[in-house]
Design a protein around this motif. Structure first.
Motif, PDB file in Angstrom:
ATOM      1  N   SER C  14       0.663  -1.168  -0.075  1.00  0.00           N
ATOM      2  CA  SER C  14      -0.035   0.143   0.132  1.00  0.00           C
ATOM      3  C   SER C  14       0.970   1.179   0.131  1.00  0.00           C
ATOM      4  O   SER C  14       0.575   2.340  -0.514  1.00  0.00           O
ATOM      5  CB  SER C  14      -0.949  -0.019   1.229  1.00  0.00           C
ATOM      6  OG  SER C  14      -1.555   1.310   1.490  1.00  0.00           O
ATOM      7  N   PHE C  15       1.827   1.272   0.792  1.00  0.00           N
ATOM      8  CA  PHE C  15       2.844   2.299   0.435  1.00  0.00           C
ATOM      9  C   PHE C  15       3.517   2.703  -0.769  1.00  0.00           C
ATOM     10  O   PHE C  15       3.285   3.872  -1.224  1.00  0.00           O
ATOM     11  CB  PHE C  15       4.360   2.103   1.512  1.00  0.00           C
ATOM     12  CG  PHE C  15       5.283   2.930   1.285  1.00  0.00           C
ATOM     13  CD1 PHE C  15       6.475   2.550   0.827  1.00  0.00           C
ATOM     14  CD2 PHE C  15       5.322   4.345   1.727  1.00  0.00           C
ATOM     15  CE1 PHE C  15       7.542   3.327   0.332  1.00  0.00           C
ATOM     16  CE2 PHE C  15       6.018   5.162   1.410  1.00  0.00           C
ATOM     17  CZ  PHE C  15       7.418   4.756   0.852  1.00  0.00           C
ATOM     18  N   VAL C  17       1.821   2.172  -3.341  1.00  0.00           N
ATOM     19  CA  VAL C  17       0.788   2.670  -4.164  1.00  0.00           C
ATOM     20  C   VAL C  17       0.554   4.126  -3.848  1.00  0.00           C
ATOM     21  O   VAL C  17       0.252   4.975  -4.352  1.00  0.00           O
ATOM     22  CB  VAL C  17      -0.693   2.014  -3.752  1.00  0.00           C
ATOM     23  CG1 VAL C  17      -1.789   2.910  -4.416  1.00  0.00           C
ATOM     24  CG2 VAL C  17      -0.547   0.790  -4.238  1.00  0.00           C
ATOM     25  N   GLU C  18       0.801   4.478  -2.586  1.00  0.00           N
ATOM     26  CA  GLU C  18       0.601   5.751  -1.832  1.00  0.00           C
ATOM     27  C   GLU C  18       1.820   6.670  -2.546  1.00  0.00           C
ATOM     28  O   GLU C  18       1.689   7.851  -2.761  1.00  0.00           O
ATOM     29  CB  GLU C  18       0.719   5.982  -0.407  1.00  0.00           C
ATOM     30  CG  GLU C  18       0.612   7.288   0.369  1.00  0.00           C
ATOM     31  CD  GLU C  18       0.960   7.314   1.619  1.00  0.00           C
ATOM     32  OE1 GLU C  18       1.259   6.401   2.168  1.00  0.00           O
ATOM     33  OE2 GLU C  18       0.525   8.278   2.306  1.00  0.00           O
ATOM     34  N   GLU C  21       0.670   8.099  -5.704  1.00  0.00           N
ATOM     35  CA  GLU C  21      -0.278   9.443  -5.373  1.00  0.00           C
ATOM     36  C   GLU C  21       0.657  10.342  -5.005  1.00  0.00           C
ATOM     37  O   GLU C  21       0.315  11.646  -5.521  1.00  0.00           O
ATOM     38  CB  GLU C  21      -1.144   9.040  -4.376  1.00  0.00           C
ATOM     39  CG  GLU C  21      -2.046   7.744  -4.700  1.00  0.00           C
ATOM     40  CD  GLU C  21      -2.964   7.366  -3.589  1.00  0.00           C
ATOM     41  OE1 GLU C  21      -3.101   7.846  -2.461  1.00  0.00           O
ATOM     42  OE2 GLU C  21      -3.454   6.185  -3.832  1.00  0.00           O
TER      43      GLU C  21
END
Lengths: 121, 152, 714
Positions: C14-15, C17-18, C21
């Motif tokens: 998830s990091f 992916v962040e 962003e």
């Protein structure tokens, strides 16, 4: 007795890790994404401690802590600042804003838990 | 069921093709269907009958006799399509008729003869005799399209 | 199939992916800063802050996963941005370019970190030095943040004097100041923490306590004398007071048994055992509030009203889903549509009236299925913005490499396109952009000569248009050099020397395999990857690409893609007894031929005369190998199709059956590509119909519409 913690950080990754570390340790955790959001969430809960990042959009950590300290009922609520550096000026500034203590990122979960117990019982 | 793999038994589905008997490993057989007219694919190899609708999937069908170098099955209501899966591909094999399911000890399988005038030789993996009949075990991967570019 | 993931592994994924962003937010901020600089103003604080925070957050997260190279890079980058936001640095457009470059390398570093946490991408050090140079030569970067894993407190068995047979006695005097309480610290917790280290005696020193009638409950008036026996080290004991060392007096000394000579006898304060309740709840209700509401008001203006901030509530709550699951869902919905069509057909064949309950129920069913299908298709759709930002980087690098000044303008970044399409567009777009920079745009001096601005502009746009996605890449350069293109095509034998070609046809020569104008091998695009590869990639997505060019003014490539990869609006036709589907978007009109319309072209081919022009005739039945060409096409039905270069074709069909939406089923790759056939579909009657690609068909067609003469005449 479960302690309730409000954690405010704009990084999703950090929020995920806080959730993992603190719920594992038996805390009840509330999360917010920036200072403004933090104040909104705070209004509805009674945390035993607050953890806050410094660099956040809309309302940064210093502003958030000052706002929290400005509320009568949170005059003495323990607030831990999450910071990526342990520079003395940063600590002083946090202290002036009303912070209780600090945690350096990346945080070590046992240390974080210990720090929370140190300020919240 | 799976223990059979580790032991010495092999289960085969045998079928008739141009007066001869062939078989495939039953583990690769997905289902058996009656003959359906296939939609031809333009400019495709002579053994490609086309494609049929298998419950919403587009399934290619190979005229197995033609593929093995023999006169084509062509296909009508008496024929059968054996749907097999090998190496991630699903294919239908058009054959005359299905015969039987045989369980054989592996040591009863003999390697195919090295030299053979039989056009189908290259596609045979092994031979075996059951009740006096010779059964050819098909090498599926050689039959599927894309494995060989045939000159024949 | 999915096992429960290790939570840290999931957070790590998830990091990253962040990070994407955050990188996107960084690009946005930098683009805004760049615009401001171009207009001659210095960038505003909040925009810089956004950029700073993006890099800061990447650093913060990276530290948690031990991505040391990324932490180091982000730290230095963040330091430069900090100088900028603190106003200690003035930024010029030239400097901005360096910052852009550093941000591009940061993106590389992020992606590299996933595979190898210690590796740095090429050029990282140079990029960092370049931006550090902007700040006027920074001193050595600040010390690295503390590492995450240090020895937790409490493990004292390795410490302490080795000869000591037992724990040491310590005497500690702890005197909080006012500030300790104001900061929210609570001595009780600290005392308890001390108590956890070993047997403890605590005496409260209330000697400074004011009399009750003059008492200021906020002021710190209490101290503690503590005697502690513990095996912990001095440092470990003091670490209990980590948060209060600046707001309290702490004196710690070892005790060697008795008080020792020279040290003053301790005062005999009353023995007060620390009560389990907090020691400070003194009754006076104090009205004075040391933090008046003014503080809150002061905090409010600091709140940023920037619209780019997250909305307060779970901004876009998302779920991470395996792509496989989505694909499976898309497939199942496709089959649902097919089966529903088959059901509708059976029902209608069963003779049930069009207004019967069954039929209207089926219609409702059909509309529901369509809705489900649309929704499912859009699950995979994503905005093209990250792709466009990637192209912005290509423009920066390409223009730098060839010494041209180029700016990329984008439109429609929010346009949503299927995820797979976005991924497969990256390479073709990269190539086209590089071509535009390399060949399309002129050098700055040449541009000035022509009365254009020094800076060349490439425009990248995306929009939804009549059920498709249209992406355009255009430049305001010199346009296609048609004489040169023609020359090269002749040299390579791609066209006969006397061929009469329209401008549009010359432009389209670029798409022929083997064509390349890279006679000057430029630094970038002269690698033999021609536009034909680009065209194939677009076609593989079910799309079309066309080109329009104006000499001296520029060139525009237009890519048209289906909105989803799974469904198509088609015209169902019959050819030689076979049912086929032709994409509706390719059909311009239909017509019935009369003998007078048909003219012979060559020995075997024909054209038809329609609307004042001539269009080549193709007999689909013959082209697909179903039968031989007809003796005569008078009375035949033709579909007029349009190719991307504007040229047309007329396809002969036996019968037009209907127009409908069909679900695209791929044909397995085992047979190679069948020219002219794009895919297949399953119709309502359960039969399979091939879906044609008219453009591809025409390209590979023989054009045979006549049997050889000796067969016809005696």
């Amino acid at each position: 007795m479960t302690l309730t913690v409000l954690a405010v950080d704009d990084s999703r990754t950090i929020r995920d890790m806080l959730r993992l570390a603190l719920t594992d340790a038996g805390f009840t955790l509330h999360l917010a994404e920036d200072g403004m959001h933090g104040l909104e969430v705070l209004a509805g809960i009674e945390p035993d401690a607050i953890i806050s990042d410094i660099n956040m959009p809309r309302l940064d950590g210093f502003g958030f802590i000052e706002a929290v300290r400005g509320q009568e009922r949170h005059r003495a609520t323990p607030i831990l600042v999450l910071t990526t550096e342990s520079a003395p000026e940063l600590k002083a500034r946090a202290r002036n804003a009303g912070a209780t203590g600090w945690i350096v990122k990346p945080f070590d979960p046992p240390k974080l838990v210990k720090a929370l117990h140190m300020v919240a019982g | 069921m799976t223990e059979d793999r580790l032991t010495s038994e092999l289960e085969l589905l045998s079928f008739r093709l141009a007066e001869q008997e062939y078989s495939v490993d039953i583990m690769s057989v997905r289902e058996i269907r009656g003959w359906t007219r296939a939609t031809p694919l333009p400019h495709s190899p002579h053994y490609m009958r086309g494609v049929i609708n298998l419950r919403g999937t587009v399934l290619p069908v190979i005229d197995l006799a033609s593929r093995l170098g023999m006169p084509p099955v062509e296909g009508d209501a008496r024929n059968v399509i054996i749907v097999v899966q090998s190496e991630g591909q699903s294919v239908g094999l058009l054959v005359d008729a299905v015969s039987d399911i045989l369980a054989l000890p592996r040591d009863q399988l003999q390697p195919p003869p090295e030299i053979s005038a039989d056009a189908a030789a290259g596609f045979i993996q092994a031979l075996t005799i059951v009740e006096g009949r010779m059964i050819r075990v098909l090498d599926l991967s050689s039959v599927l399209p894309g494995y060989r570019t045939d000159a024949a | 199939m999915a096992q429960p993931l290790d939570p840290m592994a999931e957070i790590r994924a998830s990091f990253f992916v962040e990070c994407e962003e955050l990188l996107e937010a960084l690009q946005d901020a930098m683009a805004a800063i760049s615009d401001m600089l171009d207009q001659g103003t210095q960038p505003d604080g909040e925009t810089i802050n956004v950029a700073f925070r993006a890099v800061h957050s990447i650093k913060g997260g990276a530290g948690a996963f031990g991505l040391t190279a990324l932490v180091a890079y982000a730290h230095r980058f963040e330091t430069v941005l900090d100088e900028l936001r603190a106003g200690r640095m003035v930024l010029e457009p030239e400097g901005m370019k360096l910052i852009f470059a550093a941000a591009d390398i940061l993106a590389d570093q992020v992606r590299l970190a996933n595979a190898d946490p210690t590796a740095s991408p090429e050029g990282a050090e140079d990029a960092l030095r370049a931006i550090e140079g902007l700040t006027g030569g920074l001193p050595a970067p600040e010390p690295e943040p503390e590492p995450a894993d240090f020895t937790p407190l409490g493990l004292s068995f390795d410490f302490g004097p080795p000869d000591e047979p037992g724990p040491t006695a310590w005497r500690l005097r702890f005197t909080p100041s006012d500030a300790l309480y104001k900061s929210g610290n609570e001595p009780l917790h600290l005392l308890r923490a001390l108590a956890a280290l070993g047997p403890i005696e605590v005496r409260c020193d209330v000697s400074r306590l004011q009399p009750l009638d003059r008492l200021d409950p906020i002021a710190a008036q209490i101290g503690w004398d503590i005697r502690l026996e513990t095996g912990s080290t001095r440092d470990e004991i003091l670490s209990v007071f980590d948060f209060v060392e600046d707001v309290a007096e702490i004196e710690l000394s070892e005790v060697s048994g008795d008080p020792g000579p020279g040290s003053p006898p301790p005062e005999p304060p009353p023995e007060i055992v620390v009560p389990p309740e907090p020691a400070a709840p003194l009754p006076a209700p104090v009205a004075a509030d040391p933090h008046p509401p003014a503080a809150t008001a002061a905090a409010a203006p600091r709140a940023e009203a920037k619209p780019d901030a997250h909305p307060a509530e779970g901004a876009g709550a998302t779920v991470r889903v395996d792509l496989d699951r989505i694909d499976r869902l898309v497939n199942l919905v496709g089959e649902l549509v097919i089966n529903q069509a088959m059901l509708a057909q059976s029902v209608s064949e069963a003779g049930l009236g069009a207004n019967s309950a069954v039929m209207s129920g089926l219609e409702a069913f059909m509309m529901l299925t369509r809705d489900i299908q649309d929704s499912v298709m859009m699950i995979r759709a994503q905005p093209v913005k990250p792709l466009f930002q990637r192209m912005a980087r290509i423009v920066r690098e390409a223009s730098g490499a060839v010494g041209k000044e180029v700016r990329l303008r984008t439109e429609g970044e929010g346009t949503e396109v299927d995820k797979t399409v976005i991924e497969r567009l990256a390479d073709p777009l990269t190539h086209m952009i590089r071509n535009a920079v390399d060949h399309g745009l002129e050098r700055p001096d040449k541009r000035l000569e022509r009365g254009k601005s020094r800076e060349g502009i490439i425009t990248l746009s995306a929009q939804h248009r009549s059920g498709r996605v249209v992406i355009e890449v255009s430049d305001d350069g010199g346009g296609i050099n048609r004489p040169r293109v023609r020359e090269i095509a002749e040299q390579k034998g791609l066209i006969p020397p006397e061929a009469q070609l329209s401008d549009g046809e010359i432009d389209n020569l670029l798409f022929l395999p083997g064509f390349s104008t890279a006679s000057e091998v430029s630094a970038l695009s002269g690698r033999g990857v021609g536009m034909d590869v680009v065209k194939q990639a677009i076609q593989a997505l079910g799309g079309r690409i066309s080109i329009v060019s104006e000499p001296g003014q520029g060139t525009c490539f237009s890519i048209s893609l289906p909105l989803t990869l799974a469904v198509l609006d088609g015209m169902v036709v019959k050819v030689a007894g076979e049912t086929l589907v032709i994409p509706l978007s390719a059909i311009v009109e239909t017509a019935t031929l009369s003998a007078g319309d048909i003219r012979m072209l060559g020995p075997e081919s024909s054209v038809i005369h329609i609307r004042g022009g001539f269009v080549p005739l193709y007999d689909l039945g013959a082209e697909l190998g179903y039968r031989e060409p007809r003796a005569s096409y008078a009375g035949c039905i033709v579909l007029l199709t349009a190719q991307d270069d504007g040229s047309r074709a007329a396809l002969v069909v036996e019968e037009i059956m209907e127009q409908r939406q069909v679900v695209i089923k791929g044909l397995q790759q085992g047979y190679g590509n069948i020219p002219g056939v794009a895919a297949a579909t399953i119709l309502g009657d359960g039969k399979i119909a091939l879906i044609l690609d008219p453009g591809d068909l025409v390209q590979n067609a023989t054009g045979r519409t006549r049997l050889p003469d000796f067969a016809l005449t005696g």
